[in-house]
Design a protein around this motif. Structure first.
Motif, PDB file in Angstrom:
ATOM      1  N   ARG A 285       5.397  -8.823  -4.071  1.00 32.56           N
ATOM      2  CA  ARG A 285       4.525  -9.610  -4.753  1.00 32.56           C
ATOM      3  C   ARG A 285       3.127 -10.055  -4.206  1.00 32.56           C
ATOM      4  O   ARG A 285       3.223 -10.622  -3.263  1.00 32.56           O
ATOM      5  CB  ARG A 285       5.159 -11.015  -5.452  1.00 32.56           C
ATOM      6  CG  ARG A 285       4.335 -11.480  -6.357  1.00 32.56           C
ATOM      7  CD  ARG A 285       4.856 -12.713  -6.949  1.00 32.56           C
ATOM      8  NE  ARG A 285       6.166 -12.171  -7.650  1.00 32.56           N
ATOM      9  CZ  ARG A 285       7.632 -12.705  -7.412  1.00 32.56           C
ATOM     10  NH1 ARG A 285       7.709 -13.548  -6.367  1.00 32.56           N
ATOM     11  NH2 ARG A 285       8.581 -12.288  -8.128  1.00 32.56           N
ATOM     12  N   GLY A 286       2.222  -9.220  -4.554  1.00 29.84           N
ATOM     13  CA  GLY A 286       0.683  -9.328  -4.089  1.00 29.84           C
ATOM     14  C   GLY A 286       0.406  -8.642  -2.760  1.00 29.84           C
ATOM     15  O   GLY A 286      -0.485  -8.782  -2.247  1.00 29.84           O
ATOM     16  N   GLY A 287       1.321  -7.851  -2.446  1.00 29.27           N
ATOM     17  CA  GLY A 287       1.186  -7.119  -1.127  1.00 29.27           C
ATOM     18  C   GLY A 287       0.387  -5.994  -1.335  1.00 29.27           C
ATOM     19  O   GLY A 287       0.117  -5.319  -2.092  1.00 29.27           O
ATOM     20  N   ASN A 288      -0.710  -5.912  -0.150  1.00 29.00           N
ATOM     21  CA  ASN A 288      -1.395  -4.779  -0.050  1.00 29.00           C
ATOM     22  C   ASN A 288      -0.835  -3.526   0.308  1.00 29.00           C
ATOM     23  O   ASN A 288      -1.406  -2.330  -0.069  1.00 29.00           O
ATOM     24  CB  ASN A 288      -2.627  -5.182   0.805  1.00 29.00           C
ATOM     25  CG  ASN A 288      -3.466  -6.333   0.311  1.00 29.00           C
ATOM     26  OD1 ASN A 288      -3.283  -7.516   0.975  1.00 29.00           O
ATOM     27  ND2 ASN A 288      -4.330  -6.281  -0.799  1.00 29.00           N
ATOM     28  N   VAL A 289       0.378  -3.602   1.296  1.00 28.94           N
ATOM     29  CA  VAL A 289       0.985  -2.685   1.940  1.00 28.94           C
ATOM     30  C   VAL A 289       2.105  -2.607   1.618  1.00 28.94           C
ATOM     31  O   VAL A 289       2.916  -3.612   2.343  1.00 28.94           O
ATOM     32  CB  VAL A 289       0.547  -2.455   3.410  1.00 28.94           C
ATOM     33  CG1 VAL A 289       0.897  -1.162   3.945  1.00 28.94           C
ATOM     34  CG2 VAL A 289      -1.041  -2.629   3.585  1.00 28.94           C
ATOM     35  N   LEU A 290       2.871  -1.486   1.109  1.00 29.70           N
ATOM     36  CA  LEU A 290       4.366  -1.722   0.928  1.00 29.70           C
ATOM     37  C   LEU A 290       4.886  -0.866   2.307  1.00 29.70           C
ATOM     38  O   LEU A 290       4.215   0.348   2.234  1.00 29.70           O
ATOM     39  CB  LEU A 290       4.900  -0.911  -0.410  1.00 29.70           C
ATOM     40  CG  LEU A 290       4.227  -1.777  -1.525  1.00 29.70           C
ATOM     41  CD1 LEU A 290       4.527  -0.948  -2.686  1.00 29.70           C
ATOM     42  CD2 LEU A 290       4.930  -2.959  -1.726  1.00 29.70           C
ATOM     43  N   ILE A 291       5.828  -1.416   2.941  1.00 27.78           N
ATOM     44  CA  ILE A 291       6.342  -0.571   4.063  1.00 27.78           C
ATOM     45  C   ILE A 291       7.921  -0.428   4.292  1.00 27.78           C
ATOM     46  O   ILE A 291       8.420  -1.618   3.712  1.00 27.78           O
ATOM     47  CB  ILE A 291       5.807  -1.158   5.425  1.00 27.78           C
ATOM     48  CG1 ILE A 291       4.430  -1.623   5.367  1.00 27.78           C
ATOM     49  CG2 ILE A 291       5.899  -0.105   6.571  1.00 27.78           C
ATOM     50  CD1 ILE A 291       3.930  -2.619   6.412  1.00 27.78           C
TER      51      ILE A 291
END
Length: 354
Positions: free
Chosen positions: A255-261
């Protein structure tokens, strides 16, 4: 407190540090800053301050610019040799280190378990002392972090962690360089980790807050990050005014993350656990549904090799995926690590805004 005291004592003992100039934007006058890296080990990023990690990223960008974009030849490691100990197979770590060290004029020497069986054919202490007399640095990709610690304790040359069960610092440097290139700045980004509480996550936890980045990590129950790492990460977040969320809900982490890792769910040495792990990680695959919970400018990172159960093709091969620039940046960051630990070179490129 003990960690910071030890860090200060270690820094006081260092010699031949790097110098660079940063402008005071109010007065325009140069401010002298000193980053001391020459002769140090790189075992985990928890041993490095934010400014020291930023320096390595600055140097990475500098080498990439001068060599790749301007076509310059920089034999900064001419006459230097590197011992490369690999207990685990590798594509990116081996290729980036071998080609990068050679590109800078040095000589890398690859050693497998058939060539050097750590602590079996010869004690770790003896191995470390022998390599100290023959090479200028050692990069070791090992199973146990404790083996790296022993090598570093006995060596008189820099020891670099090429991967261990606890940390993978050179991978995270490549990740941060990739994000710096894409976003222009790291400060304020929210990193969303969805996967195993492994060495990659540990390395992010030891460094993200030092850049002013927030971290939201989702792991299945029973696969949480090491408690000692989590405790220190909480301290870093508090010191740097960032947020740290540890959860078991992938969508909450996204939620609201700029970077999914994410990373592999089954690391080398865990093959016997494959069936159980695949069952335990159900619901953790990153898909466009996951991305819908993320920030509008979301991107995706994976250190590779990737399996489809970890991330589907729609995300992995999308324009938002930075995995292949991320893989290339393994080369420029490991080159920067070697240059910073072995020479007095200072970047010519203007320092990026982190």
């Amino acid at each position: 407190m003990l960690f910071h005291l030890r860090s200060l004592l270690n820094n006081a003992a260092l010699r031949n540090g790097h110098h660079f100039v940063v402008r005071n934007f109010r007065s325009g006058q140069p401010l002298q800053n000193k980053v001391q890296l020459k002769g140090r080990d790189l075992l985990t990023l928890k041993d490095f301050t934010g400014e020291e990690i930023k320096y390595m990223l600055w140097l990475s960008a500098d080498l990439k610019h001068r060599i790749k974009q301007k076509g310059e030849y920089l034999p900064l490691l001419q006459g230097k040799s590197l011992g490369m100990i690999f207990e685990k197979r590798s594509t990116r770590t081996r290729l980036s280190t071998e080609t990068g060290f050679a590109l800078l004029g040095g000589h890398p020497c690859f050693l497998t378990t058939q060539d050097i069986h750590l602590g079996v054919n010869e004690s770790l202490m003896d191995t470390s002392r022998v390599l100290s007399g023959m090479t200028d640095a050692v990069l070791a990709r090992v199973y146990k972090q404790a083996d790296l610690d022993t090598l570093a304790k006995e060596a008189s040359i820099p020891i670099v962690n090429g991967l261990s069960d606890m940390y993978h610092p050179i991978q995270i440097l490549a990740d941060y360089l990739t994000l710096q290139e894409h976003y222009g700045s790291l400060k304020g980004l929210t990193l969303s980790w969805i996967g195993d509480g492994n060495n990659i996550l540990h390395s992010i936890m030891m460094s993200a807050a030092k850049f002013g980045m927030h971290l939201q990590a989702a792991t299945p129950k029973g696969y949480e990050p090491d408690p000692s790492v989590a405790k220190l990460a909480e301290q870093y977040a508090k010191e740097n005014g960032t947020s740290l969320l540890l959860t078991h809900n992938p969508l909450e982490a996204a939620r609201g993350g700029n970077v999914l890792i994410t990373d592999t769910w089954i690391s080398m040495g865990q093959e016997e656990e494959k069936k159980k792990r695949l069952q335990d990680f159900q619901g953790y695959q990153i898909t466009m549904k996951t991305a819908k919970a993320a920030a509008p400018d979301w991107t995706f990172l994976h250190c590779l090799p990737r399996k489809p159960e970890e991330v589907d093709d729609e995300v992995f091969y999308s324009p938002r995926s930075l995995v292949f620039p991320e893989a290339e940046n393994r080369k420029w960051t490991i080159m920067a690590v070697m240059v910073s630990l072995l020479t007095d070179y200072s970047p010519q490129l203007q320092k990026p805004t982190f």
